[in-house]
Design an enzyme around this catalytic site. Structure first.
Site, PDB file in Angstrom:
ATOM      1  N   LYS A   1       0.847  -1.198   0.000  1.00 27.59           N
ATOM      2  CA  LYS A   1       0.000   0.000   0.000  1.00 27.59           C
ATOM      3  C   LYS A   1       0.882   1.247   0.000  1.00 27.59           C
ATOM      4  CE  LYS A   1      -1.832   2.843   2.825  1.00 27.59           C
ATOM      5  NZ  LYS A   1      -1.696   4.071   2.008  1.00 27.59           N
TER       6      LYS A   1
ATOM      7  N   GLY B   1       7.060   4.617   8.175  1.00 28.89           N
ATOM      8  CA  GLY B   1       6.284   5.847   8.337  1.00 28.89           C
ATOM      9  C   GLY B   1       6.548   6.460   9.702  1.00 28.89           C
TER      10      GLY B   1
ATOM     11  N   GLY C   1       2.871   4.082  13.219  1.00 30.75           N
ATOM     12  CA  GLY C   1       3.537   2.795  13.442  1.00 30.75           C
ATOM     13  C   GLY C   1       3.005   2.087  14.679  1.00 30.75           C
TER      14      GLY C   1
ATOM     15  N   GLU D   1       9.940   0.697  10.512  1.00 31.86           N
ATOM     16  CA  GLU D   1      10.946   1.667  10.048  1.00 31.86           C
ATOM     17  C   GLU D   1      10.347   3.051  10.260  1.00 31.86           C
ATOM     18  OE1 GLU D   1      13.935   1.236   9.138  1.00 31.86           O
ATOM     19  OE2 GLU D   1      14.142  -0.825   8.415  1.00 31.86           O
TER      20      GLU D   1
ATOM     21  N   CYS E   1      13.788  10.083   6.378  1.00 34.04           N
ATOM     22  CA  CYS E   1      13.768   9.546   7.744  1.00 34.04           C
ATOM     23  C   CYS E   1      15.141   9.672   8.392  1.00 34.04           C
ATOM     24  CB  CYS E   1      13.341   8.088   7.726  1.00 34.04           C
ATOM     25  SG  CYS E   1      14.342   7.087   6.620  1.00 34.04           S
TER      26      CYS E   1
ATOM     27  N   GLU F   1      11.006  15.352  15.276  1.00 32.82           N
ATOM     28  CA  GLU F   1      11.272  15.242  13.835  1.00 32.82           C
ATOM     29  C   GLU F   1      10.432  16.290  13.108  1.00 32.82           C
ATOM     30  OE1 GLU F   1       9.546  11.918  11.598  1.00 32.82           O
ATOM     31  OE2 GLU F   1      11.529  11.546  10.741  1.00 32.82           O
TER      32      GLU F   1
HETATM   33  P1  NAD Z   1       2.698   8.241   7.834  1.00 30.48           P
HETATM   34  O1  NAD Z   1       2.958   7.457   9.071  1.00 30.48           O
HETATM   35  O2  NAD Z   1       1.709   9.337   7.890  1.00 30.48           O
HETATM   36  O3  NAD Z   1       2.195   7.264   6.650  1.00 30.48           O
HETATM   37  C1  NAD Z   1       2.916   6.133   6.261  1.00 30.48           C
HETATM   38  C2  NAD Z   1       1.969   5.160   5.575  1.00 30.48           C
HETATM   39  O4  NAD Z   1       1.009   4.702   6.537  1.00 30.48           O
HETATM   40  C3  NAD Z   1       1.165   5.752   4.418  1.00 30.48           C
HETATM   41  O5  NAD Z   1       1.029   4.797   3.390  1.00 30.48           O
HETATM   42  C4  NAD Z   1      -0.194   6.025   5.064  1.00 30.48           C
HETATM   43  O6  NAD Z   1      -1.267   6.030   4.137  1.00 30.48           O
HETATM   44  C5  NAD Z   1      -0.312   4.857   6.017  1.00 30.48           C
HETATM   45  N1  NAD Z   1      -1.223   5.074   7.155  1.00 30.48           N
HETATM   46  C6  NAD Z   1      -1.609   6.250   7.696  1.00 30.48           C
HETATM   47  N2  NAD Z   1      -2.459   6.021   8.729  1.00 30.48           N
HETATM   48  C7  NAD Z   1      -2.598   4.679   8.825  1.00 30.48           C
HETATM   49  C8  NAD Z   1      -3.331   3.826   9.708  1.00 30.48           C
HETATM   50  N3  NAD Z   1      -4.079   4.318  10.696  1.00 30.48           N
HETATM   51  N4  NAD Z   1      -3.233   2.491   9.531  1.00 30.48           N
HETATM   52  C9  NAD Z   1      -2.453   1.969   8.562  1.00 30.48           C
HETATM   53  N5  NAD Z   1      -1.749   2.741   7.694  1.00 30.48           N
HETATM   54  C10 NAD Z   1      -1.825   4.069   7.829  1.00 30.48           C
HETATM   55  O7  NAD Z   1       4.119   8.752   7.318  1.00 30.48           O
HETATM   56  P2  NAD Z   1       4.436   9.689   6.082  1.00 30.48           P
HETATM   57  O8  NAD Z   1       4.003  11.082   6.391  1.00 30.48           O
HETATM   58  O9  NAD Z   1       3.930   9.060   4.824  1.00 30.48           O
HETATM   59  O10 NAD Z   1       6.038   9.591   6.060  1.00 30.48           O
HETATM   60  C11 NAD Z   1       6.846  10.330   6.906  1.00 30.48           C
HETATM   61  C12 NAD Z   1       7.329   9.522   8.084  1.00 30.48           C
HETATM   62  O11 NAD Z   1       7.909   8.308   7.628  1.00 30.48           O
HETATM   63  C13 NAD Z   1       8.426  10.215   8.842  1.00 30.48           C
HETATM   64  O12 NAD Z   1       8.222  10.064  10.219  1.00 30.48           O
HETATM   65  C14 NAD Z   1       9.679   9.487   8.396  1.00 30.48           C
HETATM   66  O13 NAD Z   1      10.759   9.567   9.304  1.00 30.48           O
HETATM   67  C15 NAD Z   1       9.177   8.104   8.229  1.00 30.48           C
HETATM   68  N6  NAD Z   1      10.052   7.329   7.348  1.00 30.48           N
HETATM   69  C16 NAD Z   1      10.832   6.321   7.868  1.00 30.48           C
HETATM   70  C17 NAD Z   1      11.703   5.619   7.044  1.00 30.48           C
HETATM   71  C18 NAD Z   1      12.590   4.525   7.569  1.00 30.48           C
HETATM   72  O14 NAD Z   1      13.063   3.720   6.780  1.00 30.48           O
HETATM   73  N7  NAD Z   1      12.860   4.460   8.865  1.00 30.48           N
HETATM   74  C19 NAD Z   1      11.763   5.930   5.686  1.00 30.48           C
HETATM   75  C20 NAD Z   1      10.958   6.949   5.192  1.00 30.48           C
HETATM   76  C21 NAD Z   1      10.097   7.639   6.029  1.00 30.48           C
END
Ligand code: NAD
Length: 487
Positions: free
Chosen positions: A180, A233, A238, A255, A289, A389
């Site tokens: 997804k 995310g 998470g 992650e 990230c 962050e």
């Molecule tokens: P986010 O947590 O808002 O979304 C990530 C994913 O989760 C998206 O596909 C989103 O649609 C989905 N999602 C949102 N709510 C959900 C729920 N309730 N249940 C299941 N899925 C849901 O993050 P973002 O804004 O897309 O990305 C930014 C974040 O990601 C930052 O905190 C960044 O540090 C982190 N990130 C981490 C890594 C890593 O490898 N450690 C890499 C890239 C980004």
């Protein structure tokens, strides 16, 4: 938000076909460089997620995937790598339009995605077990079996890289995948699914189901028939995802975010350091990230380093991703406003803005979501801008006097993803490398060309489990022990 250049609806990739969502719903995807609609995409429903998971199970049991020799899986993956490279330019342009990142960054991301498929293709037929010596009359051995259906939920910041990062090891291990992508930037993940089909992945092996977090994300994380979940995310989401998976006793890789330190000693090569520190925070407009978003600098090097960083920040060219600027836009209006609020918080807390701190004044920029590269100087470690962050091009600068203090400041964080150490002294470098609580430490560099081969993941709230490198296979396999007694 203005004009649309779209012509048709991008369907889901479900069980080997491009299909509309079961209820026909769609959502618009925006180009953050202009605010215009880039595409209209089918919005996966709970029923679509159920179908995708069932299709992935069927593929797992099929002769065409489950019954395939591992070397053959590897060959399909090599074809996928080649196809990604053949389409590198259109893929990079699509990524740049979807996410806003400079074209050269998008080109790198595409090459890294191809590299994931190559790296893991070579491993598909080398996932081996052990024999365990139990003594006379016993033969005991282990088999590493595919864990099953891998659910993968990914963010918008490096869609094709992070997509490939989870999909490639899962396929190498013999798993099937339901991916997804984020609704903010789902375009290249769909292309990855399309490439998989064209290169011979049987139906159901790689399903791509864009949709919202609240519907498609929740449906996938709570699906009782997934066998493993990789989430990339934010920490808050998470935690919710891990709870949903726990209800079904599904193992997860988390992650999550970071507040990674770059630690600079006065003996470092200053020009090399400036380049590394600036790139670590301004790449992808800070929406990374592992962004080096805290600069810990030895006090006596502070002025020289900050002057050079400020000079660099002030001359960076900002513009639409496809014009290949030094820095593109922020992903959305909402994220842009979050960054602005953080800069205001920093000012209120007593930080000094040494560069940027505002939207660019350039009238020639289109109506996208732009912000200037920003240095927040004289930050103290307890400030929110030092702890949280921001996910934007904002560097918090903190001074230290000696190695002890540097180590303490580096670890004074809820996060633990990556750290950089800049020094000519090997003793300082290794002392810190062993004391810093992060999943990766870089010395006199920050990142290593995508780092496909290097295990990557978090300590503390940056998550658990490892992606990239051979370590990632642990998440996509499970160990079975077979014990034989013979006469
Ligand atoms: P986010 O947590 O808002 O979304 C990530 C994913 O989760 C998206 O596909 C989103 O649609 C989905 N999602 C949102 N709510 C959900 C729920 N309730 N249940 C299941 N899925 C849901 O993050 P973002 O804004 O897309 O990305 C930014 C974040 O990601 C930052 O905190 C960044 O540090 C982190 N990130 C981490 C890594 C890593 O490898 N450690 C890499 C890239 C980004």
């Amino acid at each position: 938000m203005a004009t649309s250049t779209k012509t048709s609806v991008e369907g889901l990739i479900l069980n080997g076909e491009r299909v509309n969502a079961s209820d026909g719903q769609t959502f618009d995807v925006y180009d953050p460089s202009s605010g215009d609609v880039l595409a209209t995409v089918s919005k996966a429903t709970r029923a679509d997620i159920r179908r995708a998971v069932q299709a992935a199970h069927a593929a797992l049991e099929s002769k065409t995937w489950g019954g395939l020799a591992p070397a053959e899986r590897g060959r399909i993956m090599l074809r996928m790598a080649a196809a990604i490279r053949e389409r590198a330019e259109p893929l990079a342009e699509l990524e740049s339009r979807d996410n806003g990142k400079p074209l050269r960054q998008a080109r790198t991301d595409v090459q890294v995605a191809a590299r994931y498929f190559e790296f893991f293709a070579g491993i598909a037929d080398k996932i081996m077990g052990n024999t365990i010596p139990l003594g006379p009359g016993f033969l005991d051995f282990t088999i590493r079996e595919p864990i099953g259906v891998s659910a993968q939920i990914v963010p918008w910041n490096y869609p094709i890289q992070i997509g490939a990062r989870g999909v490639a090891p899962a396929l190498a291990a013999g798993c099937t995948v339901v991916l997804k992508p984020s609704s903010e930037a789902p375009m290249t993940a769909l292309q990855l699914g399309q490439i998989g089909l064209e290169c011979g992945l049987p139906p159901g092996v790689l399903n791509i189901v864009p949709g919202t977090g609240s519907e498609a994300g929740v449906a996938l994380a709570s699906d009782p028939d997934i066998n493993q979940l990789t989430f990339t995310g934010s920490v808050d989401v998470g935690v919710q995802v891990a709870k949903m998976a726990a209800e079904n006793v599904v193992p997860v890789v988390m992650e999550l975010g970071g507040k990674s330190p770059n630690i600079v000693f006065a003996d470092a090569d200053l020009d090399l350091t400036v380049q590394g520190v600036a790139n670590a925070i301004f790449q992808n407009a800070g929406q990374t990230c592992s962004a080096g978003s805290r600069l810990l600098v030895e006090r006596k090097a502070h002025d020289a380093l900050v002057d050079k960083l400020a000079a660099r920040a002030k001359t960076m060219r900002i513009g639409p991703g496809v014009s290949d600027p030094d820095m593109g836009p922020i992903i959305s209006k909402r994220q842009l406003e979050t960054i602005e609020q953080y800069v205001a918080v920093g000012r209120k807390e007593g930080a000094a803005v040494a560069a940027g701190g505002e939207r660019p004044a350039d009238p020639s920029l289109p109506k996208g979501f732009y912000f200037t590269p920003t240095l927040l100087d004289h930050v103290s470690p307890e400030m929110r801008v030092a702890q949280e962050e921001i996910f934007g091009p904002v560097l918090a600068i903190i001074d230290f006097d000696d190695l002890e203090e540097a180590a303490e400041l580096a670890n004074r964080s809820q996060y633990g993803l990556v750290a950089g150490v800049w020094t000519r002294d090997i003793n300082k470098a290794l002392s810190l490398a062993t004391r810093i609580k992060t999943g990766q430490v870089y010395v006199n560099t920050y990142g290593a060309g995508g780092g496909v081969e290097l295990p990557f993941g978090g300590y503390k709230k940056s998550g658990y489990g490892r992606e990239k490198g051979l370590e990632s296979l642990a998440s996509y396999t499970q160990v079975k022990n077979v014990c034989v007694k013979f006469a």
